[in-house]
Scaffold this motif. Sequence first.
Motif, PDB file in Angstrom:
ATOM      1  N   PHE A 109      50.214  82.125  73.878  1.00 42.23           N
ATOM      2  CA  PHE A 109      50.749  83.251  74.621  1.00 42.23           C
ATOM      3  C   PHE A 109      51.711  84.077  73.766  1.00 42.23           C
ATOM      4  CE2 PHE A 109      53.939  85.081  77.458  1.00 42.23           C
ATOM      5  CZ  PHE A 109      53.131  85.857  78.262  1.00 42.23           C
ATOM      6  N   VAL A 110      52.523  83.403  72.979  1.00 44.93           N
ATOM      7  CA  VAL A 110      53.492  84.111  72.138  1.00 44.93           C
ATOM      8  C   VAL A 110      52.763  84.961  71.097  1.00 44.93           C
ATOM      9  CG1 VAL A 110      55.363  83.804  70.461  1.00 44.93           C
ATOM     10  CG2 VAL A 110      55.286  82.388  72.508  1.00 44.93           C
ATOM     11  N   GLY A 111      51.710  84.415  70.517  1.00 48.23           N
ATOM     12  CA  GLY A 111      50.939  85.179  69.544  1.00 48.23           C
ATOM     13  C   GLY A 111      50.303  86.420  70.150  1.00 48.23           C
ATOM     14  N   GLU A 112      49.805  86.289  71.384  1.00 47.31           N
ATOM     15  CA  GLU A 112      49.203  87.446  72.055  1.00 47.31           C
ATOM     16  C   GLU A 112      50.261  88.498  72.385  1.00 47.31           C
ATOM     17  OE1 GLU A 112      47.374  85.509  75.332  1.00 47.31           O
ATOM     18  OE2 GLU A 112      45.615  84.921  74.172  1.00 47.31           O
ATOM     19  N   MET A 113      51.447  88.066  72.817  1.00 46.42           N
ATOM     20  CA  MET A 113      52.521  89.028  73.109  1.00 46.42           C
ATOM     21  C   MET A 113      52.951  89.757  71.844  1.00 46.42           C
ATOM     22  SD  MET A 113      53.205  89.348  76.239  1.00 46.42           S
ATOM     23  CE  MET A 113      54.798  90.105  76.239  1.00 46.42           C
ATOM     24  N   ASN A 114      53.053  89.033  70.733  1.00 47.84           N
ATOM     25  CA  ASN A 114      53.407  89.686  69.462  1.00 47.84           C
ATOM     26  C   ASN A 114      52.349  90.707  69.063  1.00 47.84           C
ATOM     27  OD1 ASN A 114      55.834  88.368  69.096  1.00 47.84           O
ATOM     28  ND2 ASN A 114      54.898  86.674  67.987  1.00 47.84           N
ATOM     29  N   MET A 115      51.071  90.378  69.285  1.00 45.27           N
ATOM     30  CA  MET A 115      50.004  91.319  68.974  1.00 45.27           C
ATOM     31  C   MET A 115      50.129  92.585  69.818  1.00 45.27           C
ATOM     32  SD  MET A 115      45.885  90.938  69.367  1.00 45.27           S
ATOM     33  CE  MET A 115      46.025  90.824  71.140  1.00 45.27           C
ATOM     34  N   VAL A 116      50.401  92.428  71.119  1.00 45.30           N
ATOM     35  CA  VAL A 116      50.541  93.588  72.003  1.00 45.30           C
ATOM     36  C   VAL A 116      51.733  94.441  71.576  1.00 45.30           C
ATOM     37  CG1 VAL A 116      51.086  94.287  74.370  1.00 45.30           C
ATOM     38  CG2 VAL A 116      49.375  92.525  73.960  1.00 45.30           C
ATOM     39  N   LEU A 117      52.860  93.804  71.282  1.00 43.72           N
ATOM     40  CA  LEU A 117      54.045  94.556  70.862  1.00 43.72           C
ATOM     41  C   LEU A 117      53.792  95.284  69.548  1.00 43.72           C
ATOM     42  CD1 LEU A 117      56.835  92.019  71.830  1.00 43.72           C
ATOM     43  CD2 LEU A 117      56.261  94.156  72.981  1.00 43.72           C
ATOM     44  N   ASN A 118      53.096  94.640  68.609  1.00 46.84           N
ATOM     45  CA  ASN A 118      52.763  95.314  67.349  1.00 46.84           C
ATOM     46  C   ASN A 118      51.827  96.493  67.586  1.00 46.84           C
ATOM     47  OD1 ASN A 118      54.360  93.729  65.695  1.00 46.84           O
ATOM     48  ND2 ASN A 118      52.748  92.213  65.383  1.00 46.84           N
ATOM     49  N   CYS A 119      50.895  96.352  68.508  1.00 48.91           N
ATOM     50  CA  CYS A 119      49.995  97.469  68.828  1.00 48.91           C
ATOM     51  C   CYS A 119      50.780  98.645  69.407  1.00 48.91           C
ATOM     52  CB  CYS A 119      48.924  97.019  69.811  1.00 48.91           C
ATOM     53  SG  CYS A 119      47.685  95.949  69.079  1.00 48.91           S
TER      54      CYS A 119
END
Length: 80
Positions: A1-11
């Motif tokens: 979940f943390v990796g997916e949130m980081n991906m969304v924030l980077n996007c």
Amino acid sequence: FVGEMNMVLNCHRERKYMTTKQEHLTNWVPIAIPFSSWHVSPPPFGHALFGFFPILAPLVLKFYDSLSGFSCPPSYIMSP
């Protein structure tokens, strides 16, 4: 979940950068999700919670909009 949130924030950061630095290459397109009913049966991916996504979608999309600091066009729910 943390990796997916980081991906969304980077996007979101990348979109903000592109719209401020490369305006001639970008154009805002709001997210629109059409639903024909407020409950999906059988639920997608066999998970009961996903059957109620049309009900939860407005909250999920507002959360997604908040991740960008509401700097993008709002998301929309399209219903019959």
